[in-house]
Design a protein around this motif. Structure first.
Motif, PDB file in Angstrom:
ATOM      1  N   PHE A 195     -13.275  -1.671  -2.301  1.00  0.00           N
ATOM      2  CA  PHE A 195     -12.946  -0.539  -1.430  1.00  0.00           C
ATOM      3  C   PHE A 195     -12.025  -0.983  -0.297  1.00  0.00           C
ATOM      4  O   PHE A 195     -11.025  -0.309   0.010  1.00  0.00           O
ATOM      5  N   ILE A 196     -12.350  -2.117   0.322  1.00  0.00           N
ATOM      6  CA  ILE A 196     -11.525  -2.632   1.424  1.00  0.00           C
ATOM      7  C   ILE A 196     -10.118  -2.983   0.925  1.00  0.00           C
ATOM      8  O   ILE A 196      -9.110  -2.625   1.545  1.00  0.00           O
ATOM      9  N   ARG A 197     -10.073  -3.671  -0.219  1.00  0.00           N
ATOM     10  CA  ARG A 197      -8.773  -4.074  -0.766  1.00  0.00           C
ATOM     11  C   ARG A 197      -7.922  -2.867  -1.129  1.00  0.00           C
ATOM     12  O   ARG A 197      -6.716  -2.829  -0.829  1.00  0.00           O
ATOM     13  N   GLU A 198      -8.521  -1.865  -1.784  1.00  0.00           N
ATOM     14  CA  GLU A 198      -7.745  -0.722  -2.244  1.00  0.00           C
ATOM     15  C   GLU A 198      -7.326   0.197  -1.100  1.00  0.00           C
ATOM     16  O   GLU A 198      -6.220   0.733  -1.107  1.00  0.00           O
ATOM     17  N   THR A 199      -8.202   0.374  -0.110  1.00  0.00           N
ATOM     18  CA  THR A 199      -7.843   1.231   1.026  1.00  0.00           C
ATOM     19  C   THR A 199      -6.710   0.619   1.833  1.00  0.00           C
ATOM     20  O   THR A 199      -5.678   1.261   2.081  1.00  0.00           O
ATOM     21  N   GLY A 200      -6.890  -0.648   2.235  1.00  0.00           N
ATOM     22  CA  GLY A 200      -5.840  -1.306   3.003  1.00  0.00           C
ATOM     23  C   GLY A 200      -4.621  -1.628   2.175  1.00  0.00           C
ATOM     24  O   GLY A 200      -3.475  -1.451   2.614  1.00  0.00           O
ATOM     25  N   GLY A 201      -4.860  -2.089   0.942  1.00  0.00           N
ATOM     26  CA  GLY A 201      -3.748  -2.481   0.085  1.00  0.00           C
ATOM     27  C   GLY A 201      -2.830  -1.333  -0.267  1.00  0.00           C
ATOM     28  O   GLY A 201      -1.603  -1.480  -0.283  1.00  0.00           O
ATOM     29  N   ASN A 202      -3.399  -0.158  -0.537  1.00  0.00           N
ATOM     30  CA  ASN A 202      -2.557   0.979  -0.902  1.00  0.00           C
ATOM     31  C   ASN A 202      -1.850   1.596   0.297  1.00  0.00           C
ATOM     32  O   ASN A 202      -0.829   2.276   0.134  1.00  0.00           O
TER      33      ASN A 202
ATOM     34  N   ALA B 252      -3.571   5.116   2.124  1.00  0.00           N
ATOM     35  CA  ALA B 252      -4.880   4.508   2.362  1.00  0.00           C
ATOM     36  C   ALA B 252      -6.001   5.387   1.794  1.00  0.00           C
ATOM     37  O   ALA B 252      -6.929   4.877   1.147  1.00  0.00           O
ATOM     38  N   LEU B 253      -5.930   6.688   2.017  1.00  0.00           N
ATOM     39  CA  LEU B 253      -6.970   7.591   1.528  1.00  0.00           C
ATOM     40  C   LEU B 253      -6.991   7.654   0.006  1.00  0.00           C
ATOM     41  O   LEU B 253      -8.060   7.699  -0.610  1.00  0.00           O
ATOM     42  N   SER B 254      -5.818   7.659  -0.612  1.00  0.00           N
ATOM     43  CA  SER B 254      -5.784   7.669  -2.082  1.00  0.00           C
ATOM     44  C   SER B 254      -6.338   6.365  -2.627  1.00  0.00           C
ATOM     45  O   SER B 254      -6.996   6.344  -3.675  1.00  0.00           O
ATOM     46  N   GLY B 255      -6.116   5.254  -1.925  1.00  0.00           N
ATOM     47  CA  GLY B 255      -6.660   3.965  -2.341  1.00  0.00           C
ATOM     48  C   GLY B 255      -8.171   3.933  -2.267  1.00  0.00           C
ATOM     49  O   GLY B 255      -8.838   3.348  -3.130  1.00  0.00           O
ATOM     50  N   SER B 256      -8.732   4.543  -1.223  1.00  0.00           N
ATOM     51  CA  SER B 256     -10.189   4.559  -1.097  1.00  0.00           C
ATOM     52  C   SER B 256     -10.822   5.337  -2.244  1.00  0.00           C
ATOM     53  O   SER B 256     -11.907   4.984  -2.720  1.00  0.00           O
TER      54      SER B 256
ATOM     55  N   GLY C 157       6.950  -3.264  -2.353  1.00  0.00           N
ATOM     56  CA  GLY C 157       5.659  -2.627  -2.127  1.00  0.00           C
ATOM     57  C   GLY C 157       4.532  -3.351  -2.845  1.00  0.00           C
ATOM     58  O   GLY C 157       3.435  -3.509  -2.298  1.00  0.00           O
ATOM     59  N   GLY C 158       4.798  -3.803  -4.063  1.00  0.00           N
ATOM     60  CA  GLY C 158       3.782  -4.518  -4.829  1.00  0.00           C
ATOM     61  C   GLY C 158       3.393  -5.840  -4.198  1.00  0.00           C
ATOM     62  O   GLY C 158       2.213  -6.202  -4.149  1.00  0.00           O
ATOM     63  N   ILE C 159       4.371  -6.571  -3.720  1.00  0.00           N
ATOM     64  CA  ILE C 159       4.095  -7.847  -3.056  1.00  0.00           C
ATOM     65  C   ILE C 159       3.287  -7.616  -1.787  1.00  0.00           C
ATOM     66  O   ILE C 159       2.327  -8.339  -1.490  1.00  0.00           O
ATOM     67  N   ALA C 160       3.651  -6.568  -1.027  1.00  0.00           N
ATOM     68  CA  ALA C 160       2.916  -6.250   0.207  1.00  0.00           C
ATOM     69  C   ALA C 160       1.462  -5.902  -0.095  1.00  0.00           C
ATOM     70  O   ALA C 160       0.545  -6.324   0.614  1.00  0.00           O
ATOM     71  N   TYR C 161       1.245  -5.145  -1.174  1.00  0.00           N
ATOM     72  CA  TYR C 161      -0.119  -4.767  -1.561  1.00  0.00           C
ATOM     73  C   TYR C 161      -0.969  -5.996  -1.864  1.00  0.00           C
ATOM     74  O   TYR C 161      -2.100  -6.131  -1.392  1.00  0.00           O
ATOM     75  N   ASN C 162      -0.434  -6.891  -2.673  1.00  0.00           N
ATOM     76  CA  ASN C 162      -1.215  -8.042  -3.119  1.00  0.00           C
ATOM     77  C   ASN C 162      -1.453  -9.071  -2.019  1.00  0.00           C
ATOM     78  O   ASN C 162      -2.524  -9.681  -1.954  1.00  0.00           O
TER      79      ASN C 162
END
Length: 339
Positions: A206-213, A145-149, A259-264
């Protein structure tokens, strides 16, 4: 709540650098391997991404396309196969930066977590092949999550340029027809809105990348751990110690695809809002709708299903692309890395 599966993460921090030089070398390797993985994955997924964005951003009340297949056929008929790759130069650079920063950040954040909140060894803990206690599933998810943010700072301008180029041929507004390459988009936005205009859509990104990652890395790690546990159960009689280094390329691809499907799928409605937010035309701030206004507009037009337009094609593109990304990174690290 601890997961019953013992996690041994992708970038195992048990390979702890002994000096600043060795840590710097690991970071440079992550930059290189992440860049290559991101580039390969983007080429595979981009045609699907073009279709997704066009489906997401078409008119709510008078859609241009009936569905993903219709969009594919219409794009190839009207623009040729290269129409599916329109604007790919900016996303390729973005994908290289994105994955490089993601993997470097993921590893370095894990080092900090291990330093300030080391995992606790219990009577049931299985040490990895280096004799270290693996990080918990919750700790790995937090690192993701932190790396995604962090990556949202790099990704917002790239996504904005990509979306504008991908949809310009289906927008009725003639202003959308003037972009021949990514630099045209950047120049036009900076002239009209200043540098800040490149960060339109930052909050949903930001929301998508933090939660998505958190889902991307977390589900990947969990799937790898499940595969390792499965192989350990089968190898009980031989007493062979199974680690992540024993996972084959197909097994890594399976974990990456999941993992990719879960992210999207995890934050897809946010992605729809982001896409519509970023393709808006105008010069003055008053001409742009907010994320809340766009969400209300989508719901009023098509209900909840409007937030999942393009979801199927997104899941289809995410599986092979992320399978390749994780497999490429892992195998490069395994065979060419110093750790």
């Amino acid at each position: 709540m601890e997961t019953p599966i013992k996690i041994e993460n992708l970038m195992d921090i048990s390979k702890e650098p002994t000096s600043f030089t060795s840590n710097l070398r690991l970071q440079l390797e992550d930059l290189a391997f992440g860049s290559v993985a991101g580039m390969v994955g983007k080429v595979i997924e981009y045609p699907f991404d073009t279709v997704k964005v066009r489906l997401q951003t078409q008119s709510v009340t008078n859609p241009v396309f009936k569905g993903p297949l219709d969009c594919f056929k219409a794009t190839i008929k009207n623009e040729g196969v290269m129409g599916l790759f329109r604007g790919i130069s900016s996303p390729i650079i973005g994908a290289m930066l994105e994955n490089a920063v993601l993997f470097v950040g993921y590893r370095q954040i894990q080092r900090q977590i291990r330093e300030f909140s080391p995992p606790i060894e219990t009577s049931t803990t299985t040490l990895d092949e280096h004799g270290q206690v693996p990080l918990t599933f919750n700790q790995l998810t937090l690192a993701g999550a932190l790396s995604g943010s962090l990556i949202s700072i790099v990704l917002t301008p790239v996504e904005l340029v990509k979306c504008k180029i991908q949809v310009q041929n289906i927008l009725k507004n003639t202003k959308a027809q003037q972009f021949n390459q990514p630099s045209d988009v950047i120049k036009q936005i900076c002239r009209a809105q200043g540098f800040a205009g490149l960060y339109r859509g930052f909050i949903p990104t930001f929301i998508r990348e933090t939660g998505g990652n958190a889902f991307w890395f977390g589900v990947y790690e969990y799937t790898c751990a499940a595969l390792i546990q499965y192989r350990r159960n089968r190898a009980i009689e031989t007493e062979k110690i199974i680690t992540k280094n024993d996972l084959t390329a197909p097994e890594l691809m399976i974990a990456g695809a999941v993992g990719g499907i879960a992210y999207n799928l995890s934050f897809f409605p946010v992605d729809v809002i982001k896409s519509r937010l970023q393709i808006q035309q105008g010069n003055a701030q008053s001409q742009f709708k907010s994320s809340i206004q766009i969400a209300k507009e989508i719901y009023a037009g098509t209900g909840f299903k409007g937030f999942y337009r393009g979801c199927g094609i997104t899941a289809a593109k995410s599986a092979p692309a992320n399978a390749i990304i994780f497999m490429t990174y892992e195998l490069l690290s395994r065979h060419l890395g110093s750790s």
